[in-house]
Design a protein around this motif. Structure first.
Motif, PDB file in Angstrom:
ATOM      1  N   HIS A   7     -15.702 -63.855 -14.482  1.00 41.02           N
ATOM      2  CA  HIS A   7     -17.132 -63.937 -14.203  1.00 41.02           C
ATOM      3  C   HIS A   7     -17.980 -63.652 -15.442  1.00 41.02           C
ATOM      4  O   HIS A   7     -19.176 -63.903 -15.427  1.00 41.02           O
ATOM      5  CB  HIS A   7     -17.519 -62.959 -13.091  1.00 41.02           C
ATOM      6  CG  HIS A   7     -16.935 -63.328 -11.761  1.00 41.02           C
ATOM      7  ND1 HIS A   7     -17.375 -64.415 -11.048  1.00 41.02           N
ATOM      8  CD2 HIS A   7     -15.947 -62.759 -11.027  1.00 41.02           C
ATOM      9  CE1 HIS A   7     -16.686 -64.507  -9.928  1.00 41.02           C
ATOM     10  NE2 HIS A   7     -15.808 -63.510  -9.890  1.00 41.02           N
ATOM     11  N   ARG A  11     -21.967 -64.728 -16.162  1.00 40.07           N
ATOM     12  CA  ARG A  11     -23.017 -63.724 -16.290  1.00 40.07           C
ATOM     13  C   ARG A  11     -23.757 -63.866 -17.621  1.00 40.07           C
ATOM     14  O   ARG A  11     -24.970 -63.733 -17.670  1.00 40.07           O
ATOM     15  CB  ARG A  11     -22.446 -62.311 -16.164  1.00 40.07           C
ATOM     16  CG  ARG A  11     -22.186 -61.917 -14.748  1.00 40.07           C
ATOM     17  CD  ARG A  11     -21.888 -60.434 -14.661  1.00 40.07           C
ATOM     18  NE  ARG A  11     -20.925 -60.242 -13.598  1.00 40.07           N
ATOM     19  CZ  ARG A  11     -19.870 -59.472 -13.645  1.00 40.07           C
ATOM     20  NH1 ARG A  11     -19.620 -58.770 -14.714  1.00 40.07           N
ATOM     21  NH2 ARG A  11     -19.059 -59.382 -12.628  1.00 40.07           N
ATOM     22  N   ASP A  14     -25.988 -66.844 -17.363  1.00 40.12           N
ATOM     23  CA  ASP A  14     -27.138 -66.507 -16.515  1.00 40.12           C
ATOM     24  C   ASP A  14     -28.154 -65.668 -17.281  1.00 40.12           C
ATOM     25  O   ASP A  14     -29.361 -65.884 -17.166  1.00 40.12           O
ATOM     26  CB  ASP A  14     -26.687 -65.745 -15.265  1.00 40.12           C
ATOM     27  CG  ASP A  14     -25.881 -66.606 -14.306  1.00 40.12           C
ATOM     28  OD1 ASP A  14     -25.892 -67.846 -14.440  1.00 40.12           O
ATOM     29  OD2 ASP A  14     -25.231 -66.024 -13.416  1.00 40.12           O
ATOM     30  N   LYS A  92     -35.552 -57.470  -9.442  1.00 36.44           N
ATOM     31  CA  LYS A  92     -35.223 -58.816  -8.970  1.00 36.44           C
ATOM     32  C   LYS A  92     -35.676 -59.035  -7.534  1.00 36.44           C
ATOM     33  O   LYS A  92     -36.025 -60.141  -7.155  1.00 36.44           O
ATOM     34  CB  LYS A  92     -33.718 -59.070  -9.071  1.00 36.44           C
ATOM     35  CG  LYS A  92     -33.231 -59.256 -10.475  1.00 36.44           C
ATOM     36  CD  LYS A  92     -31.812 -59.772 -10.528  1.00 36.44           C
ATOM     37  CE  LYS A  92     -30.860 -58.798  -9.889  1.00 36.44           C
ATOM     38  NZ  LYS A  92     -29.464 -59.203  -9.963  1.00 36.44           N
ATOM     39  N   LYS A 155     -27.861 -63.380 -11.858  1.00 39.08           N
ATOM     40  CA  LYS A 155     -27.088 -63.083 -10.633  1.00 39.08           C
ATOM     41  C   LYS A 155     -26.647 -61.659 -10.613  1.00 39.08           C
ATOM     42  O   LYS A 155     -26.426 -60.999 -11.541  1.00 39.08           O
ATOM     43  CB  LYS A 155     -25.877 -64.015 -10.537  1.00 39.08           C
ATOM     44  CG  LYS A 155     -26.229 -65.470 -10.589  1.00 39.08           C
ATOM     45  CD  LYS A 155     -27.068 -65.876  -9.399  1.00 39.08           C
ATOM     46  CE  LYS A 155     -27.423 -67.347  -9.517  1.00 39.08           C
ATOM     47  NZ  LYS A 155     -28.622 -67.723  -8.902  1.00 39.08           N
TER      48      LYS A 155
END
Length: 155
Positions: A7, A11, A14, A92, A155
Motif C-alpha cells: 500500500h 499512499r 495519494d 479530512k 486515503k
C-alpha cells in the motif's frame, strides 16, 4: 508486513496528488486574486520578500522567481495540511470548517510572521479592512481548495 508495503506506493501517490492539486489550485487562485486586487507586479513583491526592494526593479527572471516562491508557499501549506490530516482525522472529515480555519492560519502566519521576517520587513499597523479582506480571501482561495483536495485524494 508485505501487505503494508504494497500500500506504500498508493499512499505516496495519494499524498503527492492531494498536495499537488490543493497547492496548485490554492496557489493559482491566490495569485490571480492578488494580481486583480493589487496589480500584475505582485510576483515582484513576492520576490522582494527574498531579495529586498531591488526586486521591484527586476525583470522577467525576478518575476518568475516571485511566481515560483508563491507556489512553493502554496505547496508547502498543502503539505502541512496533508501531514496534519494523517493524525488529526477531523481535518479530512470536516473540510469546510477546517479549510476555513486553515486559511485563517495561513493568512496570520504570512502577515504576522513571514512578512516581518522577510527582506521587506513588512509590518503593521494594518487597516482593519485589509486584515478582514486578507482573512476572507485566504479562507476561500487557500484553505478550502487544500482541505477539499486532501479529503478527496488522501486515503
Amino acid at each position: 508486513m508485505i501487505g503494508d508495503s504494497a500500500h506504500q506506493p498508493v499512499r505516496k501517490r495519494d499524498a503527492v496528488l492531494a498536495i499537488a492539486v490543493g497547492g496548485g489550485i490554492a496557489g493559482t487562485l491566490d495569485l490571480l486574486q492578488a494580481c486583480i486586487l493589487f496589480g500584475g507586479r505582485i510576483p515582484l513583491v513576492i520576490a522582494g520578500g527574498l531579495l529586498g526592494r531591488q526586486a521591484f526593479q527586476g525583470g522577467a527572471v525576478t518575476y518568475v522567481l516571485g511566481v515560483l516562491l508563491h507556489f512553493f508557499i502554496a505547496f508547502s501549506a498543502a503539505a502541512i495540511y496533508y501531514a496534519a490530516s494523517r493524525n488529526l482525522t477531523f481535518l479530512k472529515e470536516h473540510p469546510l470548517v477546517c479549510g476555513l480555519f486553515f486559511g485563517i492560519a495561513v493568512e496570520l502566519v504570512m502577515s504576522y510572521i513571514v512578512l516581518p521576517l522577510s527582506a521587506l520587513h513588512a509590518r503593521g499597523p494594518y487597516k482593519l479592512n485589509d486584515v478582514l479582506l486578507g482573512l476572507a480571501v485566504h479562507m476561500v482561495v487557500v484553505g478550502l481548495p487544500i482541505s477539499f483536495s486532501v479529503r478527496r485524494f488522501a486515503k
